[in-house]
Design a protein around this motif. Sequence first.
Motif, short mmCIF file in Angstrom:
data_model
loop_
_atom_site.label_atom_id
_atom_site.label_comp_id
_atom_site.label_asym_id
_atom_site.label_seq_id
_atom_site.Cartn_x
_atom_site.Cartn_y
_atom_site.Cartn_z
N CYS A 1 -23.86 67.71 -45.48
CA CYS A 1 -23.46 66.55 -46.40
C CYS A 1 -24.35 66.36 -47.54
CB CYS A 1 -23.02 65.18 -45.79
SG CYS A 1 -24.52 64.61 -45.01
N ASN B 1 -22.27 61.86 -36.69
CA ASN B 1 -22.11 61.37 -37.94
C ASN B 1 -23.42 60.88 -38.61
OD1 ASN B 1 -19.14 61.06 -37.40
ND2 ASN B 1 -19.48 59.12 -36.51
N CYS B 2 -23.16 61.46 -39.92
CA CYS B 2 -24.78 61.09 -40.63
C CYS B 2 -24.67 59.82 -40.84
CB CYS B 2 -24.23 61.82 -41.95
SG CYS B 2 -25.44 61.41 -43.37
N CYS C 1 -23.93 58.53 -44.87
CA CYS C 1 -22.59 58.62 -45.53
C CYS C 1 -21.47 58.71 -44.49
CB CYS C 1 -22.61 60.01 -46.29
SG CYS C 1 -22.60 61.49 -45.35
N SER D 1 -20.34 60.94 -42.73
CA SER D 1 -19.71 62.16 -42.62
C SER D 1 -19.77 62.66 -41.25
CB SER D 1 -20.32 63.27 -43.68
OG SER D 1 -20.00 62.76 -45.09
N THR D 2 -18.79 63.48 -40.79
CA THR D 2 -18.79 64.12 -39.31
C THR D 2 -19.33 65.52 -39.69
OG1 THR D 2 -16.53 62.80 -38.85
CG2 THR D 2 -17.32 64.94 -37.49
#
Length: 615
Positions: free
Chosen positions: A27, A50-51, A54, A56-57
């Motif tokens: 990401c 997860n980030c 953000c 994101s996965t």
Amino acid sequence: MATSGAEDELTCALCLEIYSDPRLLSCYHTFCQTCIEQLINKGEEKGKFNCPLCRSTIKSTEFPSNIYIQTRLSFNKEIIKCDLCESEENITVKCIDCDQLLCIICSAVHQKIKLCKDHKVIQYTQTDTESPSFKIKKNSFCIKHTEETLRFHCIQCEVPVCRDCKHTSHEGHKTEDLDDRVQIASEWIRSYSKGIDLEVCSFSNKVQSVLNLKNDLDKNIVNVQQSLTIFEEQMCKKVKEECAKTWSEINKLTDNQASLIKEKKVEIDALISKITSKRRYIDSVVSSGTDSDIIFCKKQLSEGPEICTPNELIITIPTFLAVIPNIKVGQTVGKRISLTLEPKVKFKHTFYVNMMNKSVSSICLINKDEALISLRSDAWNQGSRVKNVFAYYSSGMEKEVYFMPPQMDLITDEKGRIYFYEDRLEKLEGGLIVYLKPDEENKTEHIYLCKRPISMDILSNGDIIILDIDKKLSRIDFDKKTKICTFDEGHLTSPISVASSRDNKLWVADPGSGKVVVFNTNGEMLFKFDVCQILKLSKKSKPNSICFCEIFNVAIVADSMNNCIFAISEDGCFGEIVLSESFDLESPSCVACKDNLLWVCDKRSRIRIFEMLKP
């Protein structure tokens, strides 16, 4: 810990320290390698997390280095020196063509060299010298041949190479000038960057659209609030008007019913006066009259008219339905309660069951005029079959004898089959058995293994309800030999008797709690009936036997502590005494009802039969 200024860009957002081995996620957010490993270990799935920025996965465990951050970190540690004299002071000049940093002295020499007169030289201030762009050199050197600059680009391997690498490890590969490749790459990156700018602009417009929707939502909430306030005021006004109207109706109805009750009280008082006078006359004749007076009194009472008694008093108690917006504010309705003033039962027969050292444990009605009387003994031989079950007519005449073990309870079904319990000594277990007469063909015994039942009943579908000696209440399918459910024991203290109603509700007499507990056929409790809260009893209630009268739709309960029999309405809202001590009851132990005949057994093994009268 990191502070601020130029170091903010070089600070990890997780550990808040200067980056250590910065790694780039998919990401495009950067964290220290050790911080990423901690995220991986905390993830629910291996190699997936997860980030933190953000959300994101991320599905990987290996990530490339962030070259930009890595370069910044390396230049921050590097000391600026003049590329000619290696002096560390007054480095304020950079020759773009030579790609060299120069001090003031070397810069003067550099300008005097004939080949360097046309070179582009940039002057820097002290502040500029702190920026990475001042430190970064245009030319890169080969890792293998450290004195050679990278001048070519290998098209096959897609890597920059020096002159020596071109003729050795990349010999025969097609190459091109590195500057040309850098120019093409720079143009592509600038174009890609413009695309990112367009996406950012597009998303910014979407954010603004969302904010506009939020403003519209806020305005709508204000409008709704105003509308609800107006609606609330209108509804409150309407409810107050309907409440005033309903209150007026209730007062009118209450006044009418109060007048009716007052009239009935006067009528009942007059009736009591007549009955009292009649009783006084009878007592005086019996105690002081001559033989002729007594004979005449008997003839007078038997032939004379009975004192007229009112059949019933019906009053209507006002109730109020709940408020339902937009449908109906309220409605006054009448709940009818019938108070019957004539006797509930009429005595018919009585007889004794005389068996030495035994007592009546239960009454199982085959029909209203025939019953199976089961006996139990305090001392009996396990497995023995003797005279322990008798069939009696309601007149008191013995019909038949069944050779069975002593029973706490037994039941019959629509086919006339008798279900009883017997211990199996050879198997060291016991079970429920279907009785088959000796003259029946193909006689077999169906056995359902269980604990000894203290009370049983049968549902309309043929399922059997068993309350065993462990005080566990269960529903079984006898033919399939399967248990359907066990009832919630948390609602029972010391249950002793169970009966089913026509709608298959299960009524359990629980003398331990002094209540009657009602379940549905799935084992869920429906309600509890506390007779002491409904009826005025001299002692705590001890319901020790229960049956259900379908013709009147009430449960009949024997209360040995208060020497009475009381009835409970099907919904559990009302209760009234049917038989009291005035009927010469002595600790009633069990009851059974069929149609309008009520069979009652007391502690003397005396069976008394009453006809229940219609109200």
